[in-house]
Design a protein around this motif. Structure first.
Motif, short mmCIF file in Angstrom:
data_model
loop_
_atom_site.label_atom_id
_atom_site.label_comp_id
_atom_site.label_asym_id
_atom_site.label_seq_id
_atom_site.Cartn_x
_atom_site.Cartn_y
_atom_site.Cartn_z
N PRO A 123 3.33 25.64 -7.88
CA PRO A 123 3.90 24.48 -8.72
C PRO A 123 5.40 24.44 -8.26
CG PRO A 123 3.36 26.01 -10.21
CD PRO A 123 2.77 26.62 -8.86
N ALA A 124 6.04 23.50 -8.58
CA ALA A 124 7.56 23.29 -8.46
C ALA A 124 8.03 23.85 -9.82
CB ALA A 124 8.06 21.93 -8.51
N ASP A 125 9.10 24.64 -9.79
CA ASP A 125 10.03 25.51 -10.98
C ASP A 125 10.42 24.45 -11.95
OD1 ASP A 125 12.02 24.00 -9.63
OD2 ASP A 125 13.04 25.85 -9.16
N ARG A 126 10.20 22.94 -11.65
CA ARG A 126 10.45 22.22 -12.78
C ARG A 126 9.49 20.70 -12.66
NH1 ARG A 126 14.50 22.32 -8.93
NH2 ARG A 126 14.89 20.57 -8.00
N THR A 127 9.68 20.02 -13.53
CA THR A 127 8.95 18.70 -13.47
C THR A 127 10.09 17.74 -13.28
OG1 THR A 127 9.10 18.30 -15.85
CG2 THR A 127 6.92 19.61 -15.21
N PHE A 128 9.24 16.53 -12.87
CA PHE A 128 10.24 15.20 -12.45
C PHE A 128 9.97 14.15 -13.18
CE2 PHE A 128 9.21 18.26 -9.24
CZ PHE A 128 10.40 18.59 -8.57
N ALA A 129 10.77 13.11 -13.21
CA ALA A 129 10.83 11.82 -14.11
C ALA A 129 9.96 11.02 -13.55
CB ALA A 129 12.09 11.37 -14.33
N THR A 130 9.97 10.90 -12.30
CA THR A 130 9.22 9.93 -11.24
C THR A 130 8.60 10.57 -9.94
OG1 THR A 130 11.15 9.70 -9.72
CG2 THR A 130 10.99 8.23 -11.96
N THR A 131 7.74 9.85 -9.41
CA THR A 131 7.00 10.43 -8.27
C THR A 131 8.23 10.58 -7.15
OG1 THR A 131 6.28 8.31 -7.82
CG2 THR A 131 4.73 9.62 -9.07
N THR A 132 9.03 9.52 -6.91
CA THR A 132 10.02 9.43 -5.98
C THR A 132 10.75 11.00 -6.01
OG1 THR A 132 10.22 7.20 -6.08
CG2 THR A 132 11.98 8.16 -4.83
N ASP A 133 11.17 11.25 -7.10
CA ASP A 133 11.80 12.46 -7.23
C ASP A 133 11.11 13.61 -7.04
OD1 ASP A 133 14.00 11.20 -8.27
OD2 ASP A 133 13.51 11.38 -10.33
N ARG B 116 0.82 -0.92 0.03
CA ARG B 116 -0.03 0.06 0.12
C ARG B 116 0.87 1.23 -0.17
NH1 ARG B 116 -4.95 1.00 4.18
NH2 ARG B 116 -5.87 2.75 3.39
N ARG B 117 0.90 2.23 -0.96
CA ARG B 117 1.64 3.44 -1.08
C ARG B 117 1.21 4.26 0.05
NH1 ARG B 117 1.20 6.81 -6.49
NH2 ARG B 117 2.46 4.87 -7.19
N SER B 118 2.38 4.82 0.53
CA SER B 118 2.29 5.83 2.02
C SER B 118 1.39 6.94 1.55
CB SER B 118 3.83 5.99 2.35
OG SER B 118 4.40 6.72 1.47
N ARG B 119 0.76 7.45 2.44
CA ARG B 119 -0.07 8.52 2.07
C ARG B 119 0.86 9.83 2.08
NH1 ARG B 119 -5.44 9.51 2.26
NH2 ARG B 119 -6.12 11.43 2.77
N ARG B 120 0.87 10.73 1.24
CA ARG B 120 1.63 11.94 1.09
C ARG B 120 1.04 12.96 2.28
NH1 ARG B 120 1.18 12.40 -3.56
NH2 ARG B 120 2.97 11.33 -4.24
N THR B 121 1.89 13.56 3.00
CA THR B 121 1.33 14.50 4.16
C THR B 121 1.49 16.04 3.69
OG1 THR B 121 3.36 14.30 5.27
CG2 THR B 121 1.66 12.76 5.93
N PHE B 122 2.42 16.15 2.62
CA PHE B 122 2.76 17.57 2.09
C PHE B 122 2.65 17.84 0.75
CE2 PHE B 122 5.72 20.92 1.11
CZ PHE B 122 5.25 21.89 1.52
N GLY B 123 1.91 18.57 -0.05
CA GLY B 123 2.03 18.95 -1.48
C GLY B 123 1.23 17.73 -2.03
N ARG B 124 1.29 17.92 -3.53
CA ARG B 124 0.55 17.07 -4.33
C ARG B 124 1.53 16.80 -5.48
NH1 ARG B 124 -5.29 20.54 -4.61
NH2 ARG B 124 -5.54 20.52 -2.46
N VAL B 125 1.34 15.57 -6.02
CA VAL B 125 2.09 15.07 -7.34
C VAL B 125 0.86 14.68 -8.29
CG1 VAL B 125 3.69 13.64 -8.30
CG2 VAL B 125 4.01 14.69 -5.91
N ARG B 126 0.97 15.28 -9.51
CA ARG B 126 0.10 14.50 -10.70
C ARG B 126 1.03 14.26 -11.79
NH1 ARG B 126 -3.46 19.29 -13.36
NH2 ARG B 126 -1.68 20.89 -13.75
N LYS B 127 0.60 13.27 -12.67
CA LYS B 127 1.00 13.01 -13.97
C LYS B 127 0.43 13.83 -14.97
CE LYS B 127 2.65 8.98 -16.37
NZ LYS B 127 2.30 7.37 -16.56
#
Length: 387
Positions: free
Chosen positions: A35-45, A5-16
């Motif tokens: 929004p962040a000043d750049r995009t990321f290759a993975t959700t981990t990043d 089960r993926r851990s629940r994110r407690t800060f911010g949001r990530v979308r594909k």
């Protein structure tokens, strides 16, 4: 086996995103989602980036990205308006000129956050290519550095881009030091009453602006006001040190000055030296009309009014020490005196060697150490007196 089960994110949001990359967004201290000043290759990043941003906010290091979008032009104008009341008129004019002519045309439309050290390095290189003097380039860089440091202090950007930038070296120019006899010849050849003005430069060490601004009431406190020229406008202001200083004149010079004051019309606020029309003197016109002809008539060349002040500092430092010279010249720091004014006097090294011979033999050759200082044939006796 059940999937983890993926851990629940407690800060911010990530979308594909449709591109397949991931966008991170976070709430600032004001609750606004950014929004962040750049995009990321993975959700981990993306999660790692959000973690660092959360720490920034918790530690009070977070800067609003919108502030960094302020342009250099807008911030430079705001900065100059804020610091102008503490600046001298000439400095204000110089800063404004550098901002309008060098900073804004090249960087004015850039956002503060977009500037990097390479940006500033390229800007400096462009000025060098255009043939600007090392002095002008360094002045422009110094103003930009102050503007960007102020942006850091006011939390618009995290660090200044004015770091690690190599500036052109200033050419080493030595003042033309004349002897007291040569200075006296210039005074003798000058047209009256400008001979007195030149004498005050050489034998009192006044700045040209101080001499131009002398009034009848300043005779007992020479250097009370400095005449600075800012964008063609004459402005009376205090000297660079912001301090008045009392100077004792040679009795003969004081006597001549007193005789001149007896026939000078006007009251206590009357300028001692003016144009034939009674207007304040301007440097270029005065030098061309009075100073340069006197220098030529005295058989000298390549001499500026400022060289007389440097010569005065050299004479005083050689006879009475650098601290006395600093006082005469109005310097709060004696290092300024030695760096820009006082210079070694020819022949002193031979005298030191002669005195050292006596020291080496176990004697204190006080008379030998003073030789060359008590000879008044050069016309300096009585010219300088320490207050």
């Amino acid at each position: 086996m059940a999937a983890k089960r993926r851990s629940r994110r407690t800060f911010g949001r990530v979308r594909k995103l449709p591109s397949g990359r991931f966008q991170a967004r976070y709430p600032g201290p004001d609750g606004v989602l950014r929004p962040a000043d750049r995009t990321f290759a993975t959700t981990t990043d993306a999660d790692r980036w959000l973690m660092r941003k959360r720490i920034e906010i918790e530690e009070g290091r977070w800067l609003d990205p919108a502030e960094g979008q302020t342009t250099v032009r807008d911030w430079a104008a705001r900065w100059l308006a804020a610091v102008a009341p503490q600046l001298k008129h000439k400095t204000q004019a110089s800063y404004r000129s550098l901002i309008n002519s060098r900073i804004n045309p090249a960087l004015g439309d850039r956002e503060l956050s977009s500037l990097r050290p390479i940006t500033v390095t390229e800007w400096v290189a462009t000025m060098r290519t255009e043939g600007l003097s090392a002095s002008r380039i360094r002045q422009a860089y110094r103003v930009l550095s102050q503007i960007m440091a102020s942006a850091v202090d006011n939390d618009l950007i995290a660090q200044t881009p004015c770091r690690g930038v190599r500036l052109p070296r200033m050419p080493q120019t030595e003042p033309h030091i004349v002897t007291p006899v040569e200075a006296s010849r210039i005074v003798a050849q000058a047209e009256k009453p400008h001979d007195l003005l030149i004498a005050l430069l050489a034998f009192a060490g006044l700045r040209v602006g101080e001499a131009f601004a002398l009034r009848r009431s300043d005779v007992d406190a020479a250097g009370g006001f400095l005449l600075a020229e800012a964008n063609g406008t004459l402005v009376f202001d205090t000297p660079k040190s912001h301090q008045k200083r009392r100077l004792r004149l040679a009795p003969s010079l004081a006597k001549r000055l007193g005789s001149y004051l007896e026939v000078l019309p006007g009251g206590a606020d009357e300028l001692l030296f003016t144009t034939s029309a009674g207007k304040p003197l301007r440097y270029n016109q005065w030098r061309k009309a009075y100073f340069d002809p006197a220098v030529s008539a005295a058989g000298l060349t390549d001499l500026t009014p400022h060289d007389l002040r440097a010569s005065h500092g050299t004479w005083v430092a050689d006879r009475y020490g650098v601290m006395t010279a600093a006082h005469r010249l109005g310097h709060s720091n004696a290092s300024v005196t030695t760096r820009h004014y006082a210079r070694p006097v020819a022949g002193r090294d031979d005298q030191v060697a002669e005195a050292s011979d006596a020291w080496f033999s176990g004697h204190d050759d006080a008379d030998g150490a003073r030789r060359g200082h008590d000879d008044d044939e050069d016309g300096t006796a009585g010219v300088l007196a320490r207050v």
